[in-house]
Structures are given as structure tokens and as C-alpha cells.
Write a protein that holds these residues in place. Structure first.
Motif, PDB file in Angstrom:
ATOM      1  N   PHE A   1       0.967  -1.434  -0.254  1.00  0.00           N
ATOM      2  CA  PHE A   1       0.107   0.048  -0.275  1.00  0.00           C
ATOM      3  C   PHE A   1       0.576   1.156  -0.451  1.00  0.00           C
ATOM      4  N   PRO A   2       0.660   1.707  -1.246  1.00  0.00           N
ATOM      5  CA  PRO A   2      -0.622   2.316  -2.468  1.00  0.00           C
ATOM      6  C   PRO A   2      -0.377   1.826  -3.088  1.00  0.00           C
ATOM      7  N   ALA A   3       0.407   0.926  -2.840  1.00  0.00           N
ATOM      8  CA  ALA A   3       0.875   0.601  -4.631  1.00  0.00           C
ATOM      9  C   ALA A   3       0.434  -0.183  -5.126  1.00  0.00           C
ATOM     10  N   VAL A   4      -0.901  -1.196  -4.970  1.00  0.00           N
ATOM     11  CA  VAL A   4      -1.332  -1.988  -5.402  1.00  0.00           C
ATOM     12  C   VAL A   4      -2.822  -1.160  -6.255  1.00  0.00           C
ATOM     13  N   LEU A   5      -3.086   0.930  -5.947  1.00  0.00           N
ATOM     14  CA  LEU A   5      -4.043   1.254  -6.286  1.00  0.00           C
ATOM     15  C   LEU A   5      -3.211   1.395  -7.558  1.00  0.00           C
TER      16      LEU A   5
END
Length: 305
Positions: A45-49
Motif C-alpha cells: 500500500f498504496p502501490a496496489v492502487l
């Protein structure tokens, strides 16, 4: 490789080599399971966004996260917490190459060629010299064994990763980010069980610059930058060009641990270090040399390997 890409490769090696000193700093303020939980939470998080889920069956994503992330770092962080020096950890962890060969033999039916067998014998001899060294405050036997377990988990993860790559066009950066969703909850549960709520609260409320800086480095630099840039290079150059650069990681790890932490090694450990590095080099370069010699005997003067 082009000069800018060589520079990128060396930055990755530096980032991964420094990783072990940074882990040591993080463990000064955080227990190992809590450190793992926080690290992979920051990776996810927040990379999965910003990344779509990789197109692969859920079981393979879970397997990747369980071995490459959870297993490897649960054992590694515990090893360094219980007495494995940062420099030696960076070296012993490279035994993942040996475990990858063994697991490929057991689960994929791959044959071991002579250079691989020689590298296995030499590196295992080196591990024996390290293990047989007199335990000190710097290296304990339990710390050594846990590091070997981390290498084994990484090796099993490599087998899973090999299968994932064969499934088709997989975005490796997406795999790293979404695979990081797997470890946080198991890490938090292990932390509750092994470290206890009181130590968790005490550690979180007492976090200083060491632990905060370590978490940022482990998540942003070692994981996102390191694995993302490595995937970029692997997608553009043959593995035989890029993979040997990982041999520089334990050298950087040993040097930085000596310079920053003042770690030293005994004569027996030095012999083990040399043998392990030699075994890794034979594994990386021996098969290529064998193929070159074979092709030349067939009359091909300039083989492309």
C-alpha cells in the motif's frame, strides 16, 4: 548492456547489498515478525492502487508471496535477530541458488550437470566451514540455520516464479506488489503469537528514526525499486548477462557490514566465504563454459550463448 543500464544494475546491487545493514538497524527497535508485517504492508500500500493484479491463478500468487516474501523474510529477520551478522547473512542467503537447483531436480525433473554438481559440493563445503565456526556473540548456530532456511524458502519461491513466468506475459512489478499482500496478515499473527501484544505496542510507540528509515528503505528501495528495476533489466537482456551481477550483492553486504557495523570474520569463516563465492561462480559460469567448449568441439568457433 548500455552504460545507463549498467549503472542501474550497479545501483540495484548496492541497494540489495546495503539491505542487510538496514535490516540490522530495523531490528534494533522492532522485533522480526512485526518488522516483516510493517515492511510488506508498505510494499503493498498504496502501490496496489496503481498496478493491475497479475493474470495468474490465485494459488500461484499465494505460493509466490508465501515463499519469496513470508518464508524468506520471516526466517531471515529471525536469523539476524537471534545472532546472524548482517554481512554473513548476505552471503549465506545466496545459497538460494543451490536450493533452486535441488528443488528443480526434485520437483521439475531437471538434470544436474557436472558444473552444477561441483558448485554444489564447493558451496556446501563453504557452508560447513561457516556452521562449524565457534559460535560467538556475532554468529550463533540458530542464526546460521535460520538463514539457511530463508535461502531454502527463496529457492522454493524461485521454482514457483519459474512456473509463473511460463504462464505467459506476466508483469513482474505487478507480481511483486500484489504478492506483497500475502505476508502482512500472517506476519501480524506470528507477531501476536511469538512476540506478544505488549512488545508490539511498546515497539510501535517507541519507533525512532532507525526503524522508520529502515522500513522506508526496505519497502521503497530494496523492494519496489530493486525488484522493479531488476524486472526491467531481465525483460531487456538475457538472464546470462544480468543474473551474474547478484554475485556482487554479498560482497557489498560484507563490506558495508564491516564498515558500518564493524563486523569481522574468523579464519574459518573466511574460508567458508571464499568457498561459497567460488561455488556460486561455478554455478553461474560453469555451465556456460561447458556449452562453449562443447560447441567448439563441434566446429562452432563463435557460439552465441
Amino acid at each position: 548492456m548500455s552504460i545507463p543500464h549498467w549503472g542501474l544494475a550497479l545501483l540495484i546491487v548496492l541497494a540489495w547489498g546495503l539491505n542487510f545493514v538496514v535490516i540490522r538497524f530495523g531490528l534494533d527497535e522492532l522485533p522480526p515478525m512485526l518488522l516483516g508485517a510493517l515492511r510488506f504492508s508498505l510494499v503493498a500500500f498504496p502501490a496496489v492502487l496503481f498496478f493491475k493484479p497479475p493474470k495468474l491463478p490465485l494459488k500461484w500468487l499465494l505460493g509466490y508471496g508465501a515463499f519469496i516474501s513470508l518464508g524468506q523474510f520471516a526466517f531471515l529477520f529471525s536469523a539476524m535477530y537471534f545472532g546472524m551478522p548482517a554481512g554473513l547473512a548476505s552471503l549465506v542467503l545466496q545459497a538460494q541458488m543451490l536450493f533452486t537447483m535441488l528443488f528443480a531436480l526434485l520437483f521439475l525433473g531437471e538434470r544436474l550437470h557436472l558444473p552444477q554438481l561441483i558448485s554444489l559440493v564447493v558451496a556446501v563445503t563453504g557452508l560447513y566451514f561457516l556452521a562449524s565456526a565457534t559460535p560467538t556473540e556475532d554468529m550463533t548456530l540458530i542464526g546460521f540455520l535460520l538463514t539457511v532456511a530463508a535461502a531454502a524458502s527463496w529457492g522454493m519461491g524461485n521454482i514457483i516464479n519459474r512456473h509463473i513466468v511460463q504462464l505467459g506475459d506476466i508483469n513482474l512489478m505487478s507480481l511483486v506488489v500484489w504478492g506483497a499482500l500475502v505476508p502482512p496478515i500472517p506476519f501480524f499473527l506470528l507477531s501476536l503469537w511469538l512476540e506478544g501484544p505488549a512488545l508490539i505496542v511498546e515497539s510501535l510507540t517507541g519507533m525512532g528514526w532507525k526503524s522508520i528509515g529502515s522500513l522506508i528503505y526496505l519497502a521503497a528501495v530494496a523492494s519496489l525499486f530493486g525488484y522493479g528495476s531488476w524486472a526491467f533489466l531481465m525483460s531487456r537482456y538475457p538472464a546470462s548477462t544480468v543474473a551474474p551481477l547478484t554475485l556482487l550483492v554479498p560482497i557489498v553486504g560484507l563490506l558495508t557490514a564491516w564498515l558500518v557495523l564493524g563486523e569481522s570474520v574468523s579464519l574459518s569463516q573466511t574460508v567458508g566465504i571464499v568457498l561459497i563465492l567460488l561455488g556460486l561462480m561455478i554455478n553461474v559460469f560453469g555451465q556456460r563454459l561447458r556449452l562453449r567448449l562443447k560447441l567448439r568441439r563441434l566446429g562452432i568457433e563463435k557460439p552465441e550463448i
